[in-house]
Design a protein around this motif. Sequence first.
Motif, mmCIF file in Angstrom:
data_model
loop_
_atom_site.group_PDB
_atom_site.id
_atom_site.type_symbol
_atom_site.label_atom_id
_atom_site.label_comp_id
_atom_site.label_asym_id
_atom_site.label_seq_id
_atom_site.Cartn_x
_atom_site.Cartn_y
_atom_site.Cartn_z
ATOM 1 N N THR A 80 -2.528 -1.437 20.330
ATOM 2 C CA THR A 80 -1.791 -0.177 20.377
ATOM 3 C C THR A 80 -0.301 -0.387 20.113
ATOM 4 N N ASN A 81 0.116 -1.644 19.919
ATOM 5 C CA ASN A 81 1.498 -1.983 19.565
ATOM 6 C C ASN A 81 1.560 -2.617 18.177
ATOM 7 N N ILE A 82 0.473 -2.488 17.418
ATOM 8 C CA ILE A 82 0.302 -3.222 16.159
ATOM 9 C C ILE A 82 0.020 -2.257 15.008
ATOM 10 N N VAL A 83 0.566 -2.591 13.832
ATOM 11 C CA VAL A 83 0.224 -1.866 12.606
ATOM 12 C C VAL A 83 -0.139 -2.883 11.527
ATOM 13 N N PRO A 84 -0.934 -2.473 10.536
ATOM 14 C CA PRO A 84 -1.176 -3.367 9.398
ATOM 15 C C PRO A 84 0.117 -3.530 8.600
ATOM 16 N N GLN A 85 0.684 -4.709 8.630
ATOM 17 C CA GLN A 85 1.939 -4.981 7.949
ATOM 18 C C GLN A 85 1.694 -6.017 6.856
ATOM 19 N N VAL A 86 2.187 -5.743 5.660
ATOM 20 C CA VAL A 86 2.028 -6.715 4.569
ATOM 21 C C VAL A 86 2.530 -8.064 5.064
ATOM 22 N N GLN A 87 1.695 -9.070 4.921
ATOM 23 C CA GLN A 87 1.980 -10.357 5.554
ATOM 24 C C GLN A 87 3.303 -10.972 5.107
ATOM 25 N N ASP A 88 3.580 -10.941 3.812
ATOM 26 C CA ASP A 88 4.834 -11.526 3.324
ATOM 27 C C ASP A 88 6.045 -10.769 3.864
ATOM 28 N N GLN B 298 -8.908 4.051 19.038
ATOM 29 C CA GLN B 298 -7.927 3.005 18.758
ATOM 30 C C GLN B 298 -8.544 1.932 17.888
ATOM 31 N N ALA B 299 -7.680 1.075 17.363
ATOM 32 C CA ALA B 299 -8.157 -0.014 16.511
ATOM 33 C C ALA B 299 -8.765 -1.124 17.364
ATOM 34 N N SER B 300 -9.667 -1.869 16.763
ATOM 35 C CA SER B 300 -10.210 -3.078 17.392
ATOM 36 C C SER B 300 -9.717 -4.290 16.599
ATOM 37 N N ASP B 301 -9.854 -5.450 17.187
ATOM 38 C CA ASP B 301 -9.439 -6.664 16.485
ATOM 39 C C ASP B 301 -10.256 -6.862 15.214
ATOM 40 N N ASN B 302 -11.514 -6.432 15.245
ATOM 41 C CA ASN B 302 -12.386 -6.568 14.076
ATOM 42 C C ASN B 302 -11.866 -5.786 12.875
ATOM 43 N N ASN B 303 -11.138 -4.710 13.123
ATOM 44 C CA ASN B 303 -10.619 -3.891 12.025
ATOM 45 C C ASN B 303 -9.586 -4.633 11.187
ATOM 46 N N TYR B 304 -9.036 -5.714 11.729
ATOM 47 C CA TYR B 304 -7.976 -6.453 11.033
ATOM 48 C C TYR B 304 -8.461 -7.727 10.346
ATOM 49 N N ILE B 305 -9.719 -8.093 10.552
ATOM 50 C CA ILE B 305 -10.190 -9.368 10.001
ATOM 51 C C ILE B 305 -10.627 -9.202 8.542
ATOM 52 N N ASN B 306 -10.831 -10.346 7.894
ATOM 53 C CA ASN B 306 -11.283 -10.401 6.505
ATOM 54 C C ASN B 306 -10.328 -9.689 5.549
ATOM 55 N N ASN B 307 -9.030 -9.848 5.805
ATOM 56 C CA ASN B 307 -8.035 -9.281 4.907
ATOM 57 C C ASN B 307 -6.819 -10.193 4.883
ATOM 58 N N GLU B 308 -6.551 -10.788 3.731
ATOM 59 C CA GLU B 308 -5.475 -11.765 3.627
ATOM 60 C C GLU B 308 -4.115 -11.127 3.372
ATOM 61 N N ASN B 309 -4.082 -9.861 2.987
ATOM 62 C CA ASN B 309 -2.817 -9.244 2.602
ATOM 63 C C ASN B 309 -2.041 -8.662 3.777
ATOM 64 N N VAL C 44 5.827 -3.369 1.869
ATOM 65 C CA VAL C 44 5.359 -3.894 0.591
ATOM 66 C C VAL C 44 5.606 -5.396 0.545
ATOM 67 N N GLU C 45 5.018 -6.029 -0.454
ATOM 68 C CA GLU C 45 5.134 -7.482 -0.588
ATOM 69 C C GLU C 45 6.588 -7.917 -0.728
ATOM 70 N N ASP C 46 6.926 -8.994 -0.055
ATOM 71 C CA ASP C 46 8.305 -9.496 -0.048
ATOM 72 C C ASP C 46 8.256 -11.003 0.137
ATOM 73 N N LYS C 47 8.376 -11.736 -0.942
ATOM 74 C CA LYS C 47 8.302 -13.190 -0.891
ATOM 75 C C LYS C 47 9.668 -13.865 -0.982
ATOM 76 N N SER C 48 10.691 -13.102 -1.291
ATOM 77 C CA SER C 48 11.998 -13.700 -1.555
ATOM 78 C C SER C 48 12.756 -14.018 -0.276
#
Length: 315
Positions: A166-174, A130-141, A251-255
């Motif tokens: 286990t309930n989280i995915v990398p989601q584009v922040q915007d 599974q993923a760790s919290d460290n896998n998500y750091i140092n990434n602004e996107n 994908v990126e979505d700022k609007s």
Amino acid sequence: MMTSLKMWCLLSLCVLLSIAPTLSEVLQAMTQCEGFLLGEKSPEVPKILEKGEIQQKQRYKAICQTYKNVSTFVTLYDTKNKIPVLSAYKYTGAEGGRPKKDVWKIEPQLEDSKSNKNIKESDRANYNNQASDNNYINNENYSRGHLFPSSYARDRNGKESTCTLTNIVPQVQDFNENSWYRMESCVKCVLDRHCRNNNDDPEAYLLTGAQPGTKKLNNKVNIPTMLWSAFCCYNQTNRKWLASAFWANNVEDKSPNVYVATRTLQQLYDKLSTGSKTFNAFPGGQNCPLQETVAQLYPALNRKCYCQRPHQRGG
């Protein structure tokens, strides 16, 4: 004195109790985690979850998400991609928003089946399954995108339980903060106002998932190409069932003018089906309408619900 027969019966009972299996929170089937699936039937996901049977059981794991000894939702987790396939949950009303401080947790039984059943704080740089919290750091996107939103959980403990990796995915922040957030807010308003059971209490069943992509966050965690969500509920006022589905590319979505389009369950099923294998979010919900949405309810909702209006652009 106790008769030999009684003594034999008690000893036999003790033996049976000593060898009886304890309920592991990493389960063989999603239906073993009761209360979160409509009709207590698991969804159909081609090549992953078919007729209630998990395919590739070494890879895909059913997790009865348990926090402080209370089960709050159920997840099907992909240990290879280190993201959930989907999370299923029952909405019964919600108080407040996110926890004041997110403490990111992991499922210990994915690493050691004999571990305590409760999710616990992520305390290692990397885990095998599974993923760790460290896998998500140092990434602004990318942000930690919930499948089961913390804002949908009924109480504080429930909200904290959603902050498991286990309930989280990398989601584009915007995307997470804009159109997907607006969709979650809109659906919550619909659930609160229109999804009422025969006791006039809020009640709805939801399923949210992610489609894996080909890229990885920090060379560890799969970045989904798309997120999707669906709900089904009964409206006792009008004595009818309601349902809708949503999906959007990660994908990126700022609007502020982009909204995730409201779709029918059938449209989602067509989107996620593969060849002759059909996707089905709610096999236990024979009354869930396949060809209708709740979009006609949006104009009467408060504008703070962020529901798409007829003149606004869908995503």
